[in-house]
Design a protein around this motif. Structure first.
Motif, mmCIF file in Angstrom:
data_model
loop_
_atom_site.group_PDB
_atom_site.id
_atom_site.type_symbol
_atom_site.label_atom_id
_atom_site.label_comp_id
_atom_site.label_asym_id
_atom_site.label_seq_id
_atom_site.Cartn_x
_atom_site.Cartn_y
_atom_site.Cartn_z
ATOM 1 N N THR A 5 0.851 -1.191 0.000
ATOM 2 C CA THR A 5 0.000 0.000 0.000
ATOM 3 C C THR A 5 0.879 1.229 0.000
ATOM 4 N N GLN A 11 -0.373 8.936 -1.352
ATOM 5 C CA GLN A 11 -1.811 8.982 -1.613
ATOM 6 C C GLN A 11 -2.295 10.424 -1.700
ATOM 7 N N LYS A 32 -11.053 9.197 -8.103
ATOM 8 C CA LYS A 32 -10.404 8.262 -7.188
ATOM 9 C C LYS A 32 -9.577 7.234 -7.963
ATOM 10 N N ARG A 33 -10.121 6.744 -9.070
ATOM 11 C CA ARG A 33 -9.387 5.776 -9.896
ATOM 12 C C ARG A 33 -8.163 6.414 -10.543
ATOM 13 N N GLN A 36 -5.591 6.513 -7.946
ATOM 14 C CA GLN A 36 -4.980 5.193 -7.737
ATOM 15 C C GLN A 36 -3.958 4.881 -8.827
ATOM 16 N N GLU A 39 -0.933 6.814 -8.038
ATOM 17 C CA GLU A 39 -0.228 6.164 -6.926
ATOM 18 C C GLU A 39 0.638 5.017 -7.440
ATOM 19 N N LYS A 40 0.068 4.222 -8.328
ATOM 20 C CA LYS A 40 0.827 3.098 -8.893
ATOM 21 C C LYS A 40 2.026 3.601 -9.687
#
Length: 113
Positions: A5, A11, A32-33, A36, A39-40
């Motif tokens: 995580t 984040q 939100k996607r 994400q 973040e990746k």
């Protein structure tokens, strides 16, 4: 491979980037996607940088060992090889000068007669 995580800082950073690039008709779920995905991407970038840093460190250590090995070996080689050469060079010089002086003396005597 398991994906750990992301840290809270990552984040938050991803969410700020996602909100900054958010379009007017984009839903919260879509934002939100996007966050994400960011973040990746950040996690992948950090992972790649760690790998590169490890490789640079390995190369640096390898070069240091190589340099130390050649320096210590080079000192021995220089000491061993230069001593005989310089000694032999110094030993032959007086003999060469002696022979030349005798040849010169003999030539002088022949010219005087």
């Amino acid at each position: 491979m398991t994906n750990p995580t992301p840290s809270p800082e990552t984040q938050n950073e991803a969410m700020q980037i996602a909100k900054a690039t958010q379009k007017s008709n984009q839903t919260k779920e879509q934002t939100k996607r996007v966050a994400q995905g960011i973040e990746k991407g950040i996690a992948l970038y950090k992972k790649q940088q760690k790998v590169k840093a490890r490789e640079r460190d390995k190369d640096r250590k390898k070069q240091l060992r190589h340099k130390e090995h050649h320096t210590s070996q080079g000192d021995l080689d220089v000491t061993e090889s230069s001593a005989p050469e310089s000694t032999s060079g110094r030993n032959s010089l007086p003999w060469v000068l002696l022979v030349l002086s005798w040849v010169g003396f003999a030539a002088y005597l022949l010219m005087v007669q």
